[in-house]
Enzyme design. Structure first.
Site, PDB file in Angstrom:
ATOM      1  N   GLN A 145       2.605 -31.551 -11.362  1.00 36.40           N
ATOM      2  CA  GLN A 145       3.233 -30.640 -10.399  1.00 36.40           C
ATOM      3  C   GLN A 145       4.751 -30.663 -10.578  1.00 36.40           C
ATOM      4  O   GLN A 145       5.374 -31.719 -10.557  1.00 36.40           O
ATOM      5  CB  GLN A 145       2.869 -31.059  -8.977  1.00 36.40           C
ATOM      6  CG  GLN A 145       3.355 -30.078  -7.915  1.00 36.40           C
ATOM      7  CD  GLN A 145       3.052 -30.561  -6.507  1.00 36.40           C
ATOM      8  OE1 GLN A 145       3.512 -31.630  -6.090  1.00 36.40           O
ATOM      9  NE2 GLN A 145       2.271 -29.796  -5.766  1.00 36.40           N
ATOM     10  N   TYR A 168       9.523 -27.019   0.132  1.00 38.48           N
ATOM     11  CA  TYR A 168      10.434 -27.316  -0.967  1.00 38.48           C
ATOM     12  C   TYR A 168      11.082 -26.021  -1.464  1.00 38.48           C
ATOM     13  O   TYR A 168      10.931 -24.958  -0.867  1.00 38.48           O
ATOM     14  CB  TYR A 168       9.699 -28.084  -2.057  1.00 38.48           C
ATOM     15  CG  TYR A 168       9.211 -29.435  -1.575  1.00 38.48           C
ATOM     16  CD1 TYR A 168      10.090 -30.342  -0.988  1.00 38.48           C
ATOM     17  CD2 TYR A 168       7.870 -29.791  -1.666  1.00 38.48           C
ATOM     18  CE1 TYR A 168       9.648 -31.572  -0.510  1.00 38.48           C
ATOM     19  CE2 TYR A 168       7.418 -31.023  -1.192  1.00 38.48           C
ATOM     20  CZ  TYR A 168       8.312 -31.902  -0.615  1.00 38.48           C
ATOM     21  OH  TYR A 168       7.877 -33.107  -0.136  1.00 38.48           O
ATOM     22  N   ARG A 221       1.025 -23.642  -6.266  1.00 37.65           N
ATOM     23  CA  ARG A 221       0.629 -24.128  -4.937  1.00 37.65           C
ATOM     24  C   ARG A 221       1.473 -23.445  -3.875  1.00 37.65           C
ATOM     25  O   ARG A 221       2.686 -23.306  -4.021  1.00 37.65           O
ATOM     26  CB  ARG A 221       0.802 -25.645  -4.830  1.00 37.65           C
ATOM     27  CG  ARG A 221       0.099 -26.194  -3.576  1.00 37.65           C
ATOM     28  CD  ARG A 221       0.122 -27.697  -3.503  1.00 37.65           C
ATOM     29  NE  ARG A 221      -0.991 -28.177  -2.688  1.00 37.65           N
ATOM     30  CZ  ARG A 221      -1.000 -29.330  -2.035  1.00 37.65           C
ATOM     31  NH1 ARG A 221       0.055 -30.128  -2.081  1.00 37.65           N
ATOM     32  NH2 ARG A 221      -2.050 -29.698  -1.351  1.00 37.65           N
ATOM     33  N   GLY A 259      -7.953 -35.231  -1.452  1.00 35.54           N
ATOM     34  CA  GLY A 259      -6.694 -35.944  -1.336  1.00 35.54           C
ATOM     35  C   GLY A 259      -6.829 -37.370  -0.864  1.00 35.54           C
ATOM     36  O   GLY A 259      -6.882 -38.324  -1.656  1.00 35.54           O
ATOM     37  N   ARG A 260      -6.862 -37.552   0.462  1.00 31.67           N
ATOM     38  CA  ARG A 260      -6.952 -38.911   1.001  1.00 31.67           C
ATOM     39  C   ARG A 260      -8.207 -39.625   0.518  1.00 31.67           C
ATOM     40  O   ARG A 260      -8.208 -40.844   0.346  1.00 31.67           O
ATOM     41  CB  ARG A 260      -6.902 -38.859   2.526  1.00 31.67           C
ATOM     42  CG  ARG A 260      -5.523 -38.522   3.090  1.00 31.67           C
ATOM     43  CD  ARG A 260      -5.571 -38.313   4.598  1.00 31.67           C
ATOM     44  NE  ARG A 260      -6.301 -37.100   4.935  1.00 31.67           N
ATOM     45  CZ  ARG A 260      -6.848 -36.845   6.120  1.00 31.67           C
ATOM     46  NH1 ARG A 260      -6.765 -37.742   7.080  1.00 31.67           N
ATOM     47  NH2 ARG A 260      -7.477 -35.704   6.346  1.00 31.67           N
TER      48      ARG A 260
END
Length: 374
Positions: free
Chosen positions: A101, A172, A224, A315-316
């Site tokens: 990424q 971002y 993304r 993810g987690r």
């Protein structure tokens, strides 16, 4: 058509992943202080080399002045290539696709502010929540950052990675340019929706140009996006604008769109009875694949999530059980561990800073099941 988690998937560029599971990018603070790949990096990702068919390395900084957090991997200089080669080999040793990424943190460049006493954003105005001032990017700086995304892509191809994901989410820099809250410019880079799209589209164009010139037809390119930016009185954009951005992004040869969702894979859009997945699929059509994420902790969760996308981000779950995908492929899905214990934590190879932040409650993801036992 019924899809199984163990089905392979072929992107429009011909690249194939062996299953429908993706380890999404999550900042985990494991690089050396100078941004080079560390042994901790290799241990962390080495433990997850078969967690999913595609593994996305998190938020690597395309420029030193855009670093968001400490211990973040750098991709802004050729000096990083040897370590990146080691990382690519580590990730791909079990036949999975390794993606990186690409990120510029923009106003969120807290680490860059510590290093250079400066942080940059599309516009400079009072953002008290940051704790430091930001400067407005000049046109020259904007053009340079666009080139930085392209050069980072070149380095990653040289290092042996299978693709890049352009980070246009999570507040971002690309999202900041797209947001009418954070982008208050009156020049060619801001104002109308069309002008607020210009920077993210320029980055996409540059990355695609570098890949095309390399001849790597099977190099994967993803984007993304946070589907909405609505925080009480601070309105950045709704899904009505972000789907227009994705429609424009897909004029370029991208392979997937990755929705950044924080609560649930079937989350509904604001003031809509439709899910983000439905809304974006309608726009994407057959031009790219869709990665859906959030709140997937078991094989059953992943199977349900696959109804909303082409690929499922874990993810987690991948932080807890590094063998999540392997267990499903080996018909051992009932053995997936979905709650941390000390024994499982020891297997998971967490970087020390990640452990400290999660245990203190300062990590930006939702709570981790079982973290209180560590």
């Amino acid at each position: 058509m019924y899809m199984s988690l163990t089905d392979s998937l072929t992107f429009n560029n011909g690249a194939t992943v062996t299953n429908r599971l993706v380890m999404p990018p999550m900042i985990t603070f494991h690089a050396n202080e100078d941004g080079t790949v560390s042994q901790t990096t290799l241990d962390y990702y080495g433990a997850r080399s078969n967690v999913a068919g595609m593994i996305i390395v998190e938020a690597c900084s395309v420029t030193e002045t855009g670093k968001g957090v400490p211990f973040q991997i750098g991709v802004y200089d050729d000096k990083f290539i040897p370590g990146l080669k080691q990382l690519a080999q580590t990730l791909k040793k079990d036949g999975n696709k390794a993606i990186v990424q690409l990120q510029h943190a923009g106003r969120e460049s807290g680490e860059a502010y510590k290093l250079f006493n400066e942080a940059h954003a599309p516009s400079a105005f009072d953002m008290e929540f940051l704790g430091y001032p930001v400067k407005e990017l000049t046109n020259e700086q904007i053009e340079s950052i666009i080139e930085d995304f392209g050069q980072a892509t070149r380095r990653l191809m040289e290092a042996g990675f299978d693709g890049v994901e352009i980070h246009g989410a999570n507040h971002y820099l690309l999202q900041q340019f797209f947001s009418e809250y954070s982008n208050r410019r009156t020049d060619n880079w801001g104002g109308s929706l069309e002008k607020r799209m210009k920077f993210p589209l320029a980055v996409v164009k540059e990355v695609c140009r570098v890949v095309e010139e390399s001849g790597r037809k099977d190099f994967i390119i993803g984007y993304r996006i946070s589907p909405e930016e609505i925080h009480e009185e601070n309105f950045g954009y709704s899904y009505k604008e972000s789907t227009q951005l994705i429609d424009a992004v897909l004029a370029y040869p991208l392979d997937y769109i990755h929705l950044s969702l924080m609560t649930q894979y079937d989350q509904k859009a604001t003031n809509s009875d439709r899910t983000y997945s439905e809304l974006f699929k309608e726009v994407i059509a057959d031009r790219a694949k869709l990665i859906i994420v959030s709140n997937v902790f078991s094989q059953t969760d992943a199977e349900k999530a696959l109804e909303y996308g082409d690929l499922v981000g874990i993810g987690r779950a991948s932080l807890i059980d590094p063998e999540f995908g392997k267990k499903i492929i080996e018909n051992r899905g009932d053995e997936i561990v979905s709650t941390l214990t000390q024994a499982q934590f020891d297997k998971a190879k967490w970087p020390p800073v990640l452990s400290q932040m999660y245990k203190s409650g300062n990590y930006p993801l939702p709570p981790m099941p079982g973290i209180e036992t560590i």
